[in-house]
Design an enzyme around this catalytic site. Structure first.
Site, PDB file in Angstrom:
ATOM      1  N   ASP A   1       0.835  -1.203   0.000  1.00  0.00           N
ATOM      2  CA  ASP A   1       0.000   0.000   0.000  1.00  0.00           C
ATOM      3  C   ASP A   1       0.871   1.255   0.000  1.00  0.00           C
ATOM      4  O   ASP A   1       1.958   1.265   0.591  1.00  0.00           O
ATOM      5  CB  ASP A   1      -0.887  -0.035   1.266  1.00  0.00           C
ATOM      6  CG  ASP A   1      -2.143   0.789   1.088  1.00  0.00           C
ATOM      7  OD1 ASP A   1      -2.312   1.410   0.013  1.00  0.00           O
ATOM      8  OD2 ASP A   1      -2.958   0.825   2.013  1.00  0.00           O
TER       9      ASP A   1
ATOM     10  N   HIS B   1       2.863   3.227  -9.091  1.00  0.00           N
ATOM     11  CA  HIS B   1       2.712   1.788  -9.346  1.00  0.00           C
ATOM     12  C   HIS B   1       3.975   1.224 -10.007  1.00  0.00           C
ATOM     13  O   HIS B   1       4.385   0.111  -9.723  1.00  0.00           O
ATOM     14  CB  HIS B   1       1.488   1.524 -10.220  1.00  0.00           C
ATOM     15  CG  HIS B   1       0.192   1.873  -9.524  1.00  0.00           C
ATOM     16  ND1 HIS B   1      -0.061   1.524  -8.216  1.00  0.00           N
ATOM     17  CD2 HIS B   1      -0.910   2.549  -9.950  1.00  0.00           C
ATOM     18  CE1 HIS B   1      -1.268   1.953  -7.872  1.00  0.00           C
ATOM     19  NE2 HIS B   1      -1.798   2.597  -8.897  1.00  0.00           N
TER      20      HIS B   1
ATOM     21  N   LEU C   1      11.145 -20.939  -4.226  1.00  0.00           N
ATOM     22  CA  LEU C   1      10.201 -20.007  -3.606  1.00  0.00           C
ATOM     23  C   LEU C   1       8.928 -20.004  -4.433  1.00  0.00           C
ATOM     24  O   LEU C   1       8.988 -20.097  -5.661  1.00  0.00           O
ATOM     25  CB  LEU C   1      10.814 -18.597  -3.593  1.00  0.00           C
ATOM     26  CG  LEU C   1       9.900 -17.427  -3.226  1.00  0.00           C
ATOM     27  CD1 LEU C   1       9.669 -17.362  -1.708  1.00  0.00           C
ATOM     28  CD2 LEU C   1      10.496 -16.097  -3.679  1.00  0.00           C
TER      29      LEU C   1
HETATM   30  C1  FPP Z   1      -1.675   0.147  -3.424  1.00  0.00           C
HETATM   31  O1  FPP Z   1      -1.275   1.481  -3.517  1.00  0.00           O
HETATM   32  C2  FPP Z   1      -1.176  -0.644  -4.544  1.00  0.00           C
HETATM   33  C3  FPP Z   1      -1.967  -1.260  -5.486  1.00  0.00           C
HETATM   34  C4  FPP Z   1      -3.429  -1.194  -5.492  1.00  0.00           C
HETATM   35  C5  FPP Z   1      -1.411  -2.018  -6.596  1.00  0.00           C
HETATM   36  C6  FPP Z   1      -0.168  -2.791  -6.354  1.00  0.00           C
HETATM   37  C7  FPP Z   1       0.538  -2.942  -7.630  1.00  0.00           C
HETATM   38  C8  FPP Z   1       1.864  -2.922  -7.790  1.00  0.00           C
HETATM   39  C9  FPP Z   1       2.826  -2.843  -6.704  1.00  0.00           C
HETATM   40  C10 FPP Z   1       2.450  -2.905  -9.160  1.00  0.00           C
HETATM   41  C11 FPP Z   1       2.513  -4.119  -9.964  1.00  0.00           C
HETATM   42  C12 FPP Z   1       2.314  -5.425  -9.313  1.00  0.00           C
HETATM   43  C13 FPP Z   1       2.977  -6.549  -9.659  1.00  0.00           C
HETATM   44  C14 FPP Z   1       2.666  -7.832  -8.992  1.00  0.00           C
HETATM   45  C15 FPP Z   1       4.048  -6.522 -10.650  1.00  0.00           C
HETATM   46  P1  FPP Z   1      -2.375   2.614  -3.635  1.00  0.00           P
HETATM   47  O2  FPP Z   1      -2.518   2.965  -5.061  1.00  0.00           O
HETATM   48  O3  FPP Z   1      -3.629   2.157  -2.961  1.00  0.00           O
HETATM   49  O4  FPP Z   1      -1.711   3.765  -2.825  1.00  0.00           O
HETATM   50  P2  FPP Z   1      -2.411   4.944  -2.024  1.00  0.00           P
HETATM   51  O5  FPP Z   1      -3.215   4.284  -0.931  1.00  0.00           O
HETATM   52  O6  FPP Z   1      -1.269   5.731  -1.517  1.00  0.00           O
HETATM   53  O7  FPP Z   1      -3.269   5.675  -3.008  1.00  0.00           O
END
Ligand code: FPP
Length: 248
Positions: free
Chosen positions: A28, A45, A139
């Protein structure tokens, strides 16, 4: 990922430290990371995807057996079309770029959640990657895509009900083991450690059943800033905790 650091010679969190067999992470804070820098959310992201590489390497180097990452929840469909398409493109890109690494480092890819929602092309790529890495044992990298824990548990209950109606099982024999065996995580070690980054203190419908006895760790660090040191620190915190499983 250094091939020398196979599970046998893995670096644990300190001498005699207990290494969690299964670690899950709610990644997050990508959006806030980008906002702090005046960048679009997609940049967060992208940086988050680099943090995924680091976490994967750290997990393998420490001898963790399974790493489950919350990449896209069933609630994430509420985000803008643009962000959903950015996230999908990023996953496609990551998969393409990292498949060789997964094969080389003997990482098995596993998916949980209803990933069919991502469209035929991505589904095909995802399934190809799962297939190509199926025999790897160093893993298991579990990516949760369109995953929701309550949906998973309801589906497991439904399957047991169908078996009971077909008289394949006696309803009186349904217990925790039988339900666990119907979950998508059935072939993974028990969840030992669940980490959420960015200061949010919620499970957000992630691995609710599996987290029953897991140690929970809520960190302030935003996901794109999560690095090897943060991973090692989390393992140290885990090793220092006294896990009693309700025994005393
Ligand atoms: C949360 O941050 C993150 C996500 C909803 C997406 C996670 C995706 C990745 C890390 C990128 C690609 C994934 C893989 C497996 C290669 P948020 O957008 O909710 O952050 P915020 O709460 O600060 O808005």
């Amino acid at each position: 990922m250094s091939p020398a650091a196979a599970p046998g010679g893995a670096k644990g969190p300190g001498e005699g430290g207990k290494v969690p067999r299964h670690v899950a992470i709610i990644m997050d804070g990508n959006g806030r990371w980008a906002k702090q820098r005046g960048l679009p959310r997609v940049a967060g992201h992208r940086a988050g995807a680099e943090a995924v590489r680091r976490a994967l390497q750290a997990a393998a180097d420490h001898g963790v057996e399974a790493l489950t990452l919350h990449a896209f929840s069933s609630e994430n469909w509420r985000r803008s079309e643009e962000e959903i398409s950015d996230l999908t493109a990023l996953m496609r890109f990551y998969l393409e770029r990292e498949l060789k690494t997964l094969e080389k480092e003997r990482v098995r890819l596993k998916l949980i959640g209803d990933y069919s929602a991502f469209g035929a092309e991505l589904v095909e790529r995802l399934e190809k990657a799962v297939e190509r890495t199926a025999d790897n044992t160093r893993l298991t990298l579990v990516i949760a895509l369109n995953y929701g824990s309550r949906t998973e548990i309801a589906a497991a209950a439904r399957r047991l009900a169908v078996k009971a109606v077909a008289a394949e099982i006696d309803p009186a024999t349904i217990g925790e083991t039988e339900l666990s065996a119907e979950l998508q995580t059935r072939d993974l070690p028990e969840l030992d450690l669940l980490i959420r980054t960015s200061g949010e203190v919620r499970l957000s419908n992630f691995l609710l059943w599996q987290a029953a006895y897991a140690e929970l760790l809520f960190l302030e660090v935003l996901w794109p800033n999560f690095d090897e040191q943060a991973f090692a620190g989390a393992l140290e915190t885990f090793a220092a905790r006294d896990r009693r499983f309700g025994g005393r």
